[in-house]
Design a protein around this motif. Structure first.
Motif, mmCIF file in Angstrom:
data_model
loop_
_atom_site.group_PDB
_atom_site.id
_atom_site.type_symbol
_atom_site.label_atom_id
_atom_site.label_comp_id
_atom_site.label_asym_id
_atom_site.label_seq_id
_atom_site.Cartn_x
_atom_site.Cartn_y
_atom_site.Cartn_z
ATOM 1 N N ARG A 203 -3.669 -17.125 -19.739
ATOM 2 C CA ARG A 203 -3.893 -16.463 -18.484
ATOM 3 C C ARG A 203 -3.792 -16.760 -17.373
ATOM 4 N NH1 ARG A 203 -2.812 -10.192 -19.579
ATOM 5 N NH2 ARG A 203 -1.362 -10.439 -18.400
ATOM 6 N N LYS A 204 -5.276 -17.459 -17.375
ATOM 7 C CA LYS A 204 -5.533 -17.890 -15.812
ATOM 8 C C LYS A 204 -4.389 -18.873 -15.464
ATOM 9 C CE LYS A 204 -10.344 -16.771 -16.227
ATOM 10 N NZ LYS A 204 -11.881 -17.804 -16.395
ATOM 11 N N ASP A 205 -3.521 -19.464 -16.043
ATOM 12 C CA ASP A 205 -2.397 -21.229 -16.074
ATOM 13 C C ASP A 205 -1.291 -20.240 -15.490
ATOM 14 O OD1 ASP A 205 -4.952 -22.906 -16.459
ATOM 15 O OD2 ASP A 205 -3.752 -23.195 -18.775
ATOM 16 N N GLY A 206 -1.253 -18.495 -15.348
ATOM 17 C CA GLY A 206 -0.357 -18.409 -15.407
ATOM 18 C C GLY A 206 1.268 -17.989 -16.167
ATOM 19 N N LEU A 207 0.634 -17.981 -17.212
ATOM 20 C CA LEU A 207 1.714 -18.525 -18.435
ATOM 21 C C LEU A 207 2.357 -17.012 -18.689
ATOM 22 C CD1 LEU A 207 0.288 -21.282 -20.952
ATOM 23 C CD2 LEU A 207 2.235 -21.261 -19.319
ATOM 24 N N PRO A 208 3.064 -16.696 -18.916
ATOM 25 C CA PRO A 208 3.697 -14.904 -19.654
ATOM 26 C C PRO A 208 2.936 -14.409 -20.431
ATOM 27 C CG PRO A 208 5.439 -16.801 -20.044
ATOM 28 C CD PRO A 208 4.509 -17.585 -19.150
ATOM 29 N N SER A 209 3.044 -13.118 -20.197
ATOM 30 C CA SER A 209 2.354 -12.962 -21.981
ATOM 31 C C SER A 209 3.255 -13.055 -22.918
ATOM 32 C CB SER A 209 1.959 -11.219 -21.968
ATOM 33 O OG SER A 209 1.864 -10.843 -20.556
ATOM 34 N N LYS B 50 -8.289 -10.699 -19.398
ATOM 35 C CA LYS B 50 -7.718 -10.923 -17.887
ATOM 36 C C LYS B 50 -7.792 -9.639 -17.083
ATOM 37 C CE LYS B 50 -5.260 -13.539 -15.432
ATOM 38 N NZ LYS B 50 -5.595 -13.891 -15.017
ATOM 39 N N LYS B 51 -7.131 -8.749 -18.178
ATOM 40 C CA LYS B 51 -6.677 -7.370 -17.245
ATOM 41 C C LYS B 51 -8.439 -6.823 -16.095
ATOM 42 C CE LYS B 51 -5.426 -2.844 -17.104
ATOM 43 N NZ LYS B 51 -6.687 -1.968 -16.408
ATOM 44 N N ASN C 60 -8.824 -8.935 -13.480
ATOM 45 C CA ASN C 60 -7.902 -9.173 -12.260
ATOM 46 C C ASN C 60 -8.676 -8.036 -11.065
ATOM 47 O OD1 ASN C 60 -6.849 -11.295 -12.867
ATOM 48 N ND2 ASN C 60 -4.760 -10.058 -14.086
#
Length: 265
Positions: free
Chosen positions: A89-95, A260-261, A264
């Motif tokens: 998720r840190k790499d920006g991949l979709p959920s 991740k949440k 953020n």
């Protein structure tokens, strides 16, 4: 020198986690919970602890020090799932892609576990696979008798057995090109074979909660559950085992997204 430190770390961390599992397991026994359910509750409790510690950033440090000592117990599976999903998720991949990639490895491991256990359970219906007679059991599914209470000998046994298996895993990981998924697959297959031949009951009899926590014992649990289903039509234990597996997977996924949440926020 680095290899030696890694080996020592794996043995110590694996042993400590096995001892914690022993203590939690005995707490459930002392609360009057039946042994099979006490094992189930203990494994899930440790998996939950692994996930929560990953959210807090603690389990990553344990893994860095202990290597396979932190990964081979079942708490390492949920923690490893969460850590991997956090990185994705840190790499920006979709959920959706994170979820698929995060579940791929554990699903492969348990697919191999179920498949091997089912094959040997079917074979055991027609051929006696036991090399040695299983140790005396506490119930119909063949779990070995356990040390109850907080005896020092039980804690030592749990530490030793869990530590040794994690040390072996670390040696294999460091000196081969096998990744942790292939090592996990090998461990569950080994657990199935040792259980089918009657050997595993002696190891779990000695190591108690420390052995029940290991990924190797996941193979034993799958074999005993599927053997009960094939030979006796017993649905309880295969349902119990499947629910536990699903619980571990859901915990790893949930902790990966929660972490991740939290970051953020």
């Amino acid at each position: 020198m680095d290899k030696l430190k890694g080996y020592c770390g794996a043995f110590v961390v694996g042993g400590v986690l096995g001892t914690v599992a022993f203590l939690i397991f005995n707490c459930y026994l002392m609360a009057g919970i039946q042994v099979v359910m006490a094992i189930t509750f203990m494994v899930y409790t440790m998996a939950l602890i692994g996930g929560v510690l990953t959210i807090m950033g603690v389990y990553q440090k344990v893994t860095k020090f202990g290597g396979m000592g932190a990964m081979m117990p079942m708490c390492g599976l949920s923690g490893g799932m969460a850590e991997y999903m956090i990185a994705l998720r840190k790499d920006g991949l979709p959920s959706e892609k994170v979820l698929k990639m995060g579940l791929t490895a554990p699903l492969k491991i348990f697919a191999v576990c179920y498949g091997t256990a089912l094959i040997l359970a079917i074979v055991a219906k027609f051929v006696n696979l036991e090399v040695v007679p299983p140790a005396d059991s506490m119930d119909a599914v063949g779990f070995a008798p356990l040390i109850t209470g907080f005896q020092a000998i039980g804690m030592f046994n749990a530490f030793l057995v869990s530590g040794v298996f994690c040390l072996v895993g670390q040696v294999i990981f460091v000196n081969t090109k096998l990744d942790f998924v292939k090592i996990f697959m090998g461990c569950v297959v080994l657990g199935v074979i040792l259980s089918a031949t009657g050997v595993m009951s002696y190891i779990t009899n000695f190591g108690s909660g420390g052995m029940f926590l290991s990924v190797i014992d996941a193979g034993e649990a799958a074999y005993l559950a599927l053997k009960g289903l094939v030979l006796e039509g017993d649905l309880f234990n295969i349902c119990r085992y499947t629910i536990l597996v699903l619980g571990i997977l859901v915990t790893g996924v949930a902790c990966g997204f929660i972490a991740k949440k939290t970051a953020n926020d």
